[in-house]
Design an enzyme around this catalytic site. Structure first.
Site, mmCIF file in Angstrom:
data_model
loop_
_atom_site.group_PDB
_atom_site.id
_atom_site.type_symbol
_atom_site.label_atom_id
_atom_site.label_comp_id
_atom_site.label_asym_id
_atom_site.label_seq_id
_atom_site.Cartn_x
_atom_site.Cartn_y
_atom_site.Cartn_z
ATOM 1 C CG HIS A 1 -1.564 -1.224 1.477
ATOM 2 N ND1 HIS A 1 -2.861 -1.497 1.104
ATOM 3 C CD2 HIS A 1 -1.255 -2.316 2.403
ATOM 4 C CE1 HIS A 1 -3.364 -2.680 1.500
ATOM 5 N NE2 HIS A 1 -2.381 -3.060 2.044
HETATM 6 O O1 RIB Z 1 -4.122 -0.922 5.609
HETATM 7 C C1 RIB Z 1 -2.909 -1.007 5.039
HETATM 8 C C2 RIB Z 1 -1.817 0.024 5.909
HETATM 9 O O2 RIB Z 1 -1.907 -0.503 7.227
HETATM 10 C C3 RIB Z 1 -0.258 0.169 5.156
HETATM 11 O O3 RIB Z 1 -0.056 1.496 5.942
HETATM 12 C C4 RIB Z 1 0.110 -1.092 6.267
HETATM 13 O O4 RIB Z 1 1.574 -0.320 6.488
HETATM 14 C C5 RIB Z 1 -0.455 -0.936 7.298
HETATM 15 O O5 RIB Z 1 0.047 0.238 8.291
#
Ligand code: RIB
Ligand code: CA
Length: 357
Positions: free
Chosen positions: A277
């Site tokens: 992400h």
């Molecule tokens: O849902 C994904 C997010 O949550 C990303 O930033 C991952 O690193 C976790 O922190």
């Protein structure tokens, strides 16, 4: 080339946060001013240690790393070692960094740097919004002082990844997220020219998973010998390169960190790969044209019911409230992954050339 974009990354390093840090370090169009750490995937001190170590691996020990909030605004901290590994970087092991964490807090750093460089800094938040919410309490003018904010968080037209309604960063600290979006709504009421935060939720970050072949391409770009990739028992999907064959320390780190993430996704999402992400948000911050967005009013549920921490987006304008966020609706995933592999591979080759022994 235009001037590199001055960035502050706010992270809860974590595996994908680490991939975002590597991308920022590998990007000539990024001026990585500082990194602030927030408790999330792992406790705050571990986030700071991971961040310092990853920046050292990436040749960026010069970047100031400051520890911010070690707990959400109101709630007890929840962490995600099941997803990111006991220390937050999967199976990877990094030597402790020589650099030390900054003497100032991450919250003060955000407020102080925004005041010192009005209109210049882009803040990219990759964890819970606790630090940004706390910084707004220190400096309520942040919506005006920051050039732009990019957020990884939320799920707008898709299910959450932590509950059916909630994405992880929102779930850890919904009150912080509520405060941030309200602060921008209030600031925009007074001055509609203020830039709305660009928010990449799971709608876009879960569309283009990284897979073993991306890591193998990265290794080859970095000049690593990949002479014996381990074939999976089922023979369908080659696993990550045999780590000892990947002589490049950055490739070894990526391979070992992602291997843990791949196993997590294989168990819970049914595919051997991973949604990284956070680097997607850095790619979008450096090249805003890559993402299509829709201006929309977003609120956050802070109750404890099944919709808790849900990011509620008013796409139909039913609330009559003006947009306070630009929600990303489309992003070229292949382009994102291609840039990530190319840039991080080039950095790995430059820092750890194969003939260096
Ligand atoms: O849902 C994904 C997010 O949550 C990303 O930033 C991952 O690193 C976790 O922190
Ligand atoms: Ca994160």
């Amino acid at each position: 080339m235009t001037q590199p974009l001055p960035l502050i990354l706010d992270v809860d390093t974590g595996i994908d946060d680490a991939m975002a840090l590597l991308y920022a370090a590998a990007s000539p169009d990024a001026d990585l001013v500082a990194v602030t750490c927030v408790a999330g995937n792992v406790p705050g001190e571990q986030v700071a240690a991971n961040t310092l170590a990853v920046l050292e691996l990436a040749g960026r020990s010069d970047v100031e790393v400051a520890l911010g909030r070690e707990s959400p605004l109101l709630r007890p901290l929840k962490t995600a070692e099941d997803t990111h590994g006991p220390r937050g970087i999967g199976y990877a092991v990094l030597p402790p960094a020589r650099a030390r964490v900054s003497a100032r807090s991450g919250v003060d750093l955000i407020a102080e740097e925004a005041r010192r460089r009005p209109g210049e800094l882009t803040l990219v938040t990759l964890g819970p919004l606790t630090n940004l919410a706390a910084a707004l309490q220190v400096e309520p003018r942040l919506p005006r002082l920051l050039r732009r904010v990019y957020v990884m968080g939320g799920a707008f037209r898709v299910q959450g990844n932590t509950t059916p309604a909630a994405e992880w960063n929102m779930q850890v600290d919904p009150e912080a997220a509520w405060m941030v979006y309200r602060a921008w709504a209030t600031a925009l009421d007074a001055d509609p020219t203020i830039a709305r935060p660009v928010v990449l939720g799971l709608d876009v970050t879960e569309r283009s998973p990284i897979r073993p072949d991306h890591v193998i391409r990265l290794a080859r770009l970095a000049g690593s010998r990949i002479d014996d990739p381990i074939a999976r028992a089922d023979g369908e999907e080659p696993l990550l390169p045999a780590v000892p064959a990947a002589g490049n320390p950055m490739v070894r780190f990526v391979a070992d960190a992602l291997r843990f993430y791949f196993e997590f996704h294989a168990k819970w999402d049914g595919f051997y790969g991973a949604h990284i992400h956070d680097p997607m948000v850095v790619v979008a911050a450096l090249d805003p044209a890559l993402a299509r967005t829709q201006a929309v009013f977003v609120d956050v549920e802070t109750g404890s019911g099944p919709a808790g921490a849900m990011t509620v987006a008013d796409f139909r304008g039913l609330t009559g409230k003006p947009p306070n966020v630009d929600v990303a609706t489309e992003l070229d995933g292949a382009e994102f992954l291609g840039r990530w592999v190319t840039r991080v591979g080039a950095l790995a080759l430059a820092l750890y050339p194969p003939d260096a022994g």
